[in-house]
Scaffold this motif. Sequence first.
Motif, PDB file in Angstrom:
ATOM      1  N   ARG A  18       0.846  -1.212   0.000  1.00 36.52           N
ATOM      2  CA  ARG A  18       0.000   0.000   0.000  1.00 36.52           C
ATOM      3  C   ARG A  18       0.875   1.253   0.000  1.00 36.52           C
ATOM      4  NH1 ARG A  18      -2.958  -3.188   3.771  1.00 36.52           N
ATOM      5  NH2 ARG A  18      -1.928  -2.146   5.514  1.00 36.52           N
ATOM      6  N   ALA A  19       1.972   1.228   0.742  1.00 37.39           N
ATOM      7  CA  ALA A  19       2.871   2.390   0.765  1.00 37.39           C
ATOM      8  C   ALA A  19       3.467   2.642  -0.610  1.00 37.39           C
ATOM      9  CB  ALA A  19       3.984   2.162   1.793  1.00 37.39           C
ATOM     10  N   LEU A  20       3.857   1.561  -1.292  1.00 42.87           N
ATOM     11  CA  LEU A  20       4.449   1.713  -2.627  1.00 42.87           C
ATOM     12  C   LEU A  20       3.439   2.295  -3.609  1.00 42.87           C
ATOM     13  CD1 LEU A  20       6.946   1.173  -4.384  1.00 42.87           C
ATOM     14  CD2 LEU A  20       5.988  -1.088  -4.906  1.00 42.87           C
ATOM     15  N   ALA A  21       2.198   1.790  -3.569  1.00 47.04           N
ATOM     16  CA  ALA A  21       1.165   2.310  -4.475  1.00 47.04           C
ATOM     17  C   ALA A  21       0.882   3.785  -4.180  1.00 47.04           C
ATOM     18  CB  ALA A  21      -0.116   1.484  -4.322  1.00 47.04           C
ATOM     19  N   SER A  22       0.789   4.133  -2.902  1.00 46.12           N
ATOM     20  CA  SER A  22       0.534   5.528  -2.522  1.00 46.12           C
ATOM     21  C   SER A  22       1.670   6.427  -2.976  1.00 46.12           C
ATOM     22  CB  SER A  22       0.368   5.643  -1.000  1.00 46.12           C
ATOM     23  OG  SER A  22      -0.644   4.794  -0.537  1.00 46.12           O
ATOM     24  N   THR A  23       2.902   5.937  -2.816  1.00 49.63           N
ATOM     25  CA  THR A  23       4.073   6.726  -3.196  1.00 49.63           C
ATOM     26  C   THR A  23       4.097   7.005  -4.688  1.00 49.63           C
ATOM     27  OG1 THR A  23       5.347   5.753  -1.389  1.00 49.63           O
ATOM     28  CG2 THR A  23       6.584   6.755  -3.162  1.00 49.63           C
ATOM     29  N   VAL A  24       3.822   5.978  -5.475  1.00 50.88           N
ATOM     30  CA  VAL A  24       3.847   6.139  -6.936  1.00 50.88           C
ATOM     31  C   VAL A  24       2.784   7.147  -7.380  1.00 50.88           C
ATOM     32  CG1 VAL A  24       3.404   4.966  -9.121  1.00 50.88           C
ATOM     33  CG2 VAL A  24       4.839   3.869  -7.381  1.00 50.88           C
ATOM     34  N   ILE A  25       1.565   7.039  -6.851  1.00 54.51           N
ATOM     35  CA  ILE A  25       0.485   7.950  -7.251  1.00 54.51           C
ATOM     36  C   ILE A  25       0.818   9.384  -6.849  1.00 54.51           C
ATOM     37  CG2 ILE A  25      -1.937   8.553  -6.885  1.00 54.51           C
ATOM     38  CD1 ILE A  25      -2.449   5.546  -6.368  1.00 54.51           C
ATOM     39  N   ALA A  26       1.180   9.570  -5.576  1.00 52.37           N
ATOM     40  CA  ALA A  26       1.430  10.933  -5.079  1.00 52.37           C
ATOM     41  C   ALA A  26       2.611  11.583  -5.782  1.00 52.37           C
ATOM     42  CB  ALA A  26       1.674  10.892  -3.567  1.00 52.37           C
ATOM     43  N   GLY A 144      -5.933  11.677  -6.889  1.00 54.85           N
ATOM     44  CA  GLY A 144      -4.834  11.734  -7.852  1.00 54.85           C
ATOM     45  C   GLY A 144      -5.348  11.611  -9.279  1.00 54.85           C
ATOM     46  N   ALA A 145      -6.321  10.714  -9.500  1.00 54.16           N
ATOM     47  CA  ALA A 145      -6.870  10.538 -10.851  1.00 54.16           C
ATOM     48  C   ALA A 145      -7.598  11.801 -11.308  1.00 54.16           C
ATOM     49  CB  ALA A 145      -7.815   9.338 -10.862  1.00 54.16           C
ATOM     50  N   ILE A 146      -8.369  12.422 -10.397  1.00 56.54           N
ATOM     51  CA  ILE A 146      -9.091  13.652 -10.750  1.00 56.54           C
ATOM     52  C   ILE A 146      -8.101  14.762 -11.114  1.00 56.54           C
ATOM     53  CG2 ILE A 146     -10.536  15.510  -9.824  1.00 56.54           C
ATOM     54  CD1 ILE A 146     -11.947  13.362  -8.114  1.00 56.54           C
ATOM     55  N   THR A 147      -7.095  14.938 -10.256  1.00 56.87           N
ATOM     56  CA  THR A 147      -6.109  16.007 -10.486  1.00 56.87           C
ATOM     57  C   THR A 147      -5.344  15.786 -11.782  1.00 56.87           C
ATOM     58  OG1 THR A 147      -5.852  16.215  -8.089  1.00 56.87           O
ATOM     59  CG2 THR A 147      -4.175  17.243  -9.460  1.00 56.87           C
ATOM     60  N   LEU A 148      -4.878  14.569 -11.988  1.00 61.08           N
ATOM     61  CA  LEU A 148      -4.083  14.270 -13.184  1.00 61.08           C
ATOM     62  C   LEU A 148      -4.926  14.421 -14.454  1.00 61.08           C
ATOM     63  CD1 LEU A 148      -1.151  13.506 -13.567  1.00 61.08           C
ATOM     64  CD2 LEU A 148      -1.824  11.105 -13.610  1.00 61.08           C
ATOM     65  N   THR A 149      -6.184  13.991 -14.399  1.00 60.69           N
ATOM     66  CA  THR A 149      -7.065  14.105 -15.573  1.00 60.69           C
ATOM     67  C   THR A 149      -7.288  15.568 -15.944  1.00 60.69           C
ATOM     68  OG1 THR A 149      -8.189  12.053 -14.984  1.00 60.69           O
ATOM     69  CG2 THR A 149      -9.336  13.535 -16.499  1.00 60.69           C
ATOM     70  N   LEU A 150      -7.573  16.409 -14.940  1.00 60.46           N
ATOM     71  CA  LEU A 150      -7.798  17.828 -15.218  1.00 60.46           C
ATOM     72  C   LEU A 150      -6.539  18.502 -15.755  1.00 60.46           C
ATOM     73  CD1 LEU A 150      -9.988  18.804 -12.124  1.00 60.46           C
ATOM     74  CD2 LEU A 150     -10.729  18.535 -14.494  1.00 60.46           C
ATOM     75  N   LEU A 151      -5.377  18.141 -15.192  1.00 57.21           N
ATOM     76  CA  LEU A 151      -4.126  18.735 -15.676  1.00 57.21           C
ATOM     77  C   LEU A 151      -3.859  18.349 -17.129  1.00 57.21           C
ATOM     78  CD1 LEU A 151      -1.760  18.229 -12.585  1.00 57.21           C
ATOM     79  CD2 LEU A 151      -2.557  20.396 -13.518  1.00 57.21           C
ATOM     80  N   ALA A 187      -4.223  22.552  -4.027  1.00 54.25           N
ATOM     81  CA  ALA A 187      -4.774  22.132  -2.730  1.00 54.25           C
ATOM     82  C   ALA A 187      -5.105  20.640  -2.744  1.00 54.25           C
ATOM     83  CB  ALA A 187      -6.018  22.950  -2.412  1.00 54.25           C
ATOM     84  N   LEU A 188      -5.699  20.156  -3.851  1.00 55.70           N
ATOM     85  CA  LEU A 188      -6.022  18.724  -3.942  1.00 55.70           C
ATOM     86  C   LEU A 188      -4.742  17.875  -3.926  1.00 55.70           C
ATOM     87  CD1 LEU A 188      -8.869  18.486  -6.631  1.00 55.70           C
ATOM     88  CD2 LEU A 188      -9.034  18.053  -4.186  1.00 55.70           C
ATOM     89  N   THR A 189      -3.728  18.351  -4.631  1.00 54.94           N
ATOM     90  CA  THR A 189      -2.462  17.614  -4.678  1.00 54.94           C
ATOM     91  C   THR A 189      -1.812  17.559  -3.300  1.00 54.94           C
ATOM     92  OG1 THR A 189      -2.173  18.405  -6.944  1.00 54.94           O
ATOM     93  CG2 THR A 189      -0.251  17.448  -5.874  1.00 54.94           C
ATOM     94  N   ALA A 190      -1.937  18.656  -2.554  1.00 55.07           N
ATOM     95  CA  ALA A 190      -1.394  18.659  -1.192  1.00 55.07           C
ATOM     96  C   ALA A 190      -2.043  17.567  -0.353  1.00 55.07           C
ATOM     97  CB  ALA A 190      -1.598  20.033  -0.555  1.00 55.07           C
ATOM     98  N   VAL A 191      -3.361  17.375  -0.528  1.00 57.88           N
ATOM     99  CA  VAL A 191      -4.052  16.319   0.220  1.00 57.88           C
ATOM    100  C   VAL A 191      -3.552  14.940  -0.206  1.00 57.88           C
ATOM    101  CG1 VAL A 191      -6.296  15.244   0.628  1.00 57.88           C
ATOM    102  CG2 VAL A 191      -6.098  17.724   0.569  1.00 57.88           C
ATOM    103  N   VAL A 192      -3.333  14.771  -1.529  1.00 59.41           N
ATOM    104  CA  VAL A 192      -2.834  13.485  -2.029  1.00 59.41           C
ATOM    105  C   VAL A 192      -1.498  13.133  -1.377  1.00 59.41           C
ATOM    106  CG1 VAL A 192      -1.974  12.293  -4.079  1.00 59.41           C
ATOM    107  CG2 VAL A 192      -4.049  13.679  -4.225  1.00 59.41           C
ATOM    108  N   ALA A 193      -0.620  14.145  -1.235  1.00 57.19           N
ATOM    109  CA  ALA A 193       0.731  13.889  -0.732  1.00 57.19           C
ATOM    110  C   ALA A 193       0.829  13.938   0.790  1.00 57.19           C
ATOM    111  CB  ALA A 193       1.703  14.906  -1.331  1.00 57.19           C
TER     112      ALA A 193
END
Length: 289
Positions: A18-26, A144-151, A187-193
């Motif tokens: 789970r840590a690895l998946a979270s790290t890759v996304i963030a 992360g998916a929402i932020t990345l899609t909008l970007l 702000a959303l990215t800050a929450v992701v990380a």
Amino acid sequence: MSLYDLFLEPLSYDFMVRALASTVIASAVCAVLSCWLVLIGWSLMGDAVSHAVLPGVVLAYVLGAPFALGAVVFGFLAVALIGVVRDTSRVKEDAAIGIVFTTLFALGLVLISVTPSQTDLNHIIFGNLLGVDTSDLIQIGVLGAITLTLLVLKRRDFTLYAFDPTHAHAIGLNPRVLGAALLGLLALTAVVALQVVGVILVVAMLIIPGATAYLLTDRFGRMLVIAPSFSVLAAVAGLYLSYHLDTASGGMIVLVQGAGFTLVYLFGPRHGIVGKRLAKRRRETARAA
């Protein structure tokens, strides 16, 4: 140590997966956004927003609301307060940013100290990568998916805004709306990380990958590939190092990213300090000959 012990043995634990998946996304989401932050010159604003969301996240926890909602509200509140202080006093923008983000960050610390909780809210400040559970991972993945899609969808508009907001306005785009959209995504990215490195180190993940890519290429399209690639590799390396060296995972991830930036700063093929001096010496030698 065998390759199994080095790479596969850590993944035998669910918390490491789970840590690895979270790290890759963030790391990927932060790196993509960092390309625009570096180009616009919003590094200090990124620092301000990532710290100013702390009271919003704590209040959202108290009210049982999504963390992202509290973070976005306080992210925009911080930007509005910075504008008010800057426009209505002799205080310059950098001082206004420092005053607002430190005050809101202190408010967050006070709220944490007086909020009764069965969970350790200090993890918001320092991160708790190894404590990510399934619900946290789902939240990180969705945001992360929402932020990345909008970007990705608005990348042309954001890029034009970063290079030439006057031209963006001339062709019918609204620079204020684009700036506000980037702040909302920040702000959303800050929450992701937050879960990965905590409030204090979020700004590193938001700045270092973009700055590193900026030293490696002059083309923005390539920055959008180099920054997340570098960030993900550094984050995974940092996570493995933290496991084997028994150190803080968030701090180690940022440390590896900082080391990577230092190498590029010194030995980058086009803009590295050492490479530029060697090239200058070769030109001087050629002229003398």
